[in-house]
Design a protein around this motif. Sequence first.
Motif, PDB file in Angstrom:
ATOM      1  N   TRP A 272       0.932  -1.168  -0.102  1.00  0.00           N
ATOM      2  CA  TRP A 272      -0.188  -0.152  -0.013  1.00  0.00           C
ATOM      3  C   TRP A 272       0.915   1.245   0.063  1.00  0.00           C
ATOM      4  O   TRP A 272       0.523   2.131  -0.262  1.00  0.00           O
ATOM      5  N   ASN A 273       2.297   1.187   0.045  1.00  0.00           N
ATOM      6  CA  ASN A 273       2.898   2.480   0.024  1.00  0.00           C
ATOM      7  C   ASN A 273       2.714   3.122  -1.402  1.00  0.00           C
ATOM      8  O   ASN A 273       2.782   4.550  -1.246  1.00  0.00           O
ATOM      9  N   LYS A 274       2.549   2.478  -2.440  1.00  0.00           N
ATOM     10  CA  LYS A 274       2.582   2.910  -3.673  1.00  0.00           C
ATOM     11  C   LYS A 274       1.272   2.429  -4.409  1.00  0.00           C
ATOM     12  O   LYS A 274       1.165   2.357  -5.539  1.00  0.00           O
ATOM     13  N   ALA A 275       0.187   1.946  -3.925  1.00  0.00           N
ATOM     14  CA  ALA A 275      -0.961   1.456  -4.200  1.00  0.00           C
ATOM     15  C   ALA A 275      -1.505   2.086  -5.533  1.00  0.00           C
ATOM     16  O   ALA A 275      -1.640   3.537  -5.349  1.00  0.00           O
ATOM     17  N   PRO A 276      -1.994   1.422  -6.512  1.00  0.00           N
ATOM     18  CA  PRO A 276      -2.066   0.114  -6.766  1.00  0.00           C
ATOM     19  C   PRO A 276      -0.660  -0.716  -7.151  1.00  0.00           C
ATOM     20  O   PRO A 276      -0.886  -1.827  -7.304  1.00  0.00           O
ATOM     21  N   ALA A 277       0.304   0.099  -7.193  1.00  0.00           N
ATOM     22  CA  ALA A 277       1.403  -0.692  -7.721  1.00  0.00           C
ATOM     23  C   ALA A 277       2.248  -1.062  -6.238  1.00  0.00           C
ATOM     24  O   ALA A 277       1.536  -0.972  -5.320  1.00  0.00           O
ATOM     25  N   ASN A 278       3.219  -2.043  -6.472  1.00  0.00           N
ATOM     26  CA  ASN A 278       3.755  -2.608  -5.504  1.00  0.00           C
ATOM     27  C   ASN A 278       5.131  -1.868  -5.120  1.00  0.00           C
ATOM     28  O   ASN A 278       5.787  -1.427  -5.852  1.00  0.00           O
TER      29      ASN A 278
END
Length: 426
Positions: A272-278
């Motif tokens: 969730w730091n860069k959601a929706p990316a990992n």
Amino acid sequence: MKIAKMLVVSLGMSVPLLVSCGGGGDGGADQGEALRSVVAVNGNALASTDFSATDSSDLAAFGNAVGDARIVFLNESVHGEGATLTLMARLVKYLHEEKQFDVLLFESGIYDVARMKEKHDVDGMSYTDSSAERIFYLTSRTPEGRKVFEYLDQTQSTANPLALAGTDIMMGGVESTGHALSQLQMLLTLRNSTILQSPDWSSFLSVGQKVVNVPEGSKKPDGYAAFIRVSTSLKAELCVDNGGAPAKYDFTDLGLWCRVVQSLSAGGGYLWNKAPANDWDQRDIAAAGNAAWLLEGPFKGKKAIFWTHSFHGLATSTMPAHNTAHELAARYPGQIHTTQISVGKMSVNDKLAKTTLESYLDQGGTARYLAYPGDADGQKALAGVSIKEYGLFDTLPNHFGAAYQSLFYVPLGWGVTPDFTKYPAL
């Protein structure tokens, strides 16, 4: 068990994985001659890629290249390729028996693999049987992938058993999803921890259960701030100096629980730091920390084999910036040897681009080993060709000599078929 989709070519049946297309020029006669010379001088043919091979003399050049390294990375460029899995199992056996490597670190959840050890030590369950749903399914639920666990089990009754440990964050294994949080709560109860009275505790459990199920691409859940607050308190309570007592690789050691909590917290950041990316750095930095704790604690002074994907195991500064190999290279400078496994084709009808190193390695018609050359001319020749480093895609500029020091080439690979019925979770 879950894993990022971009790293896996998942197969429902034995069909070809992604391969790069043919084409391109021949790079010039001078370059071709230089590359043929590099292959001839720095490489050798393998008698077999199969684990069952009994003569290991064809791996002597690899052993010489490994030298006195304490850590050897074995990098698979894709998950779920059969020739790679059997060759990696063969390399594990060689490193254990001929180079005195005593620990196998796996790109699998630290909690799940520690529970595998507990099931082995307490319940007498074999590592082969316990691997399903605790190790990634394309490894633990295929005949090719299970070879390494079969060998691991064979060593347990010898004078020199091979140890197994996981380094990853919790990635959806049956132990992390089913038991980790309840076991953590039991530990805190036995310690009379005041964290259990925190108004944030129920939110921590709720969000933590989402974390261990790895819902990649999901929205950050309500209660995430409370999850972080409790995670911080848990680290303060569990990540403490052990007063010089020897670290143990079991759940009686707070050091292992410290790493579990660190991995749980990092799992939230990964999702969730860069959601929706990992946020890959969160995952890999935690994995490197787990590996370092194992190597400086329970396995202090021992040599380790690291079985992983090249995404995590090539010490470059791009994919991701702080991947596991990059972090460990900073901790153990000059003590790491990394080898990459490249598969040329997944079908006899596939074509190798003439500008790839694989096209030169393929000319011998057999699997080959190639060490990075020590001479400037050889290094210059290699710098100008593509190499299949991530997935089965040609990579240029390649990272041979920087991110890895040797390469195994397999001319023809195959996709594996996981069998969930034959290999159930036990």
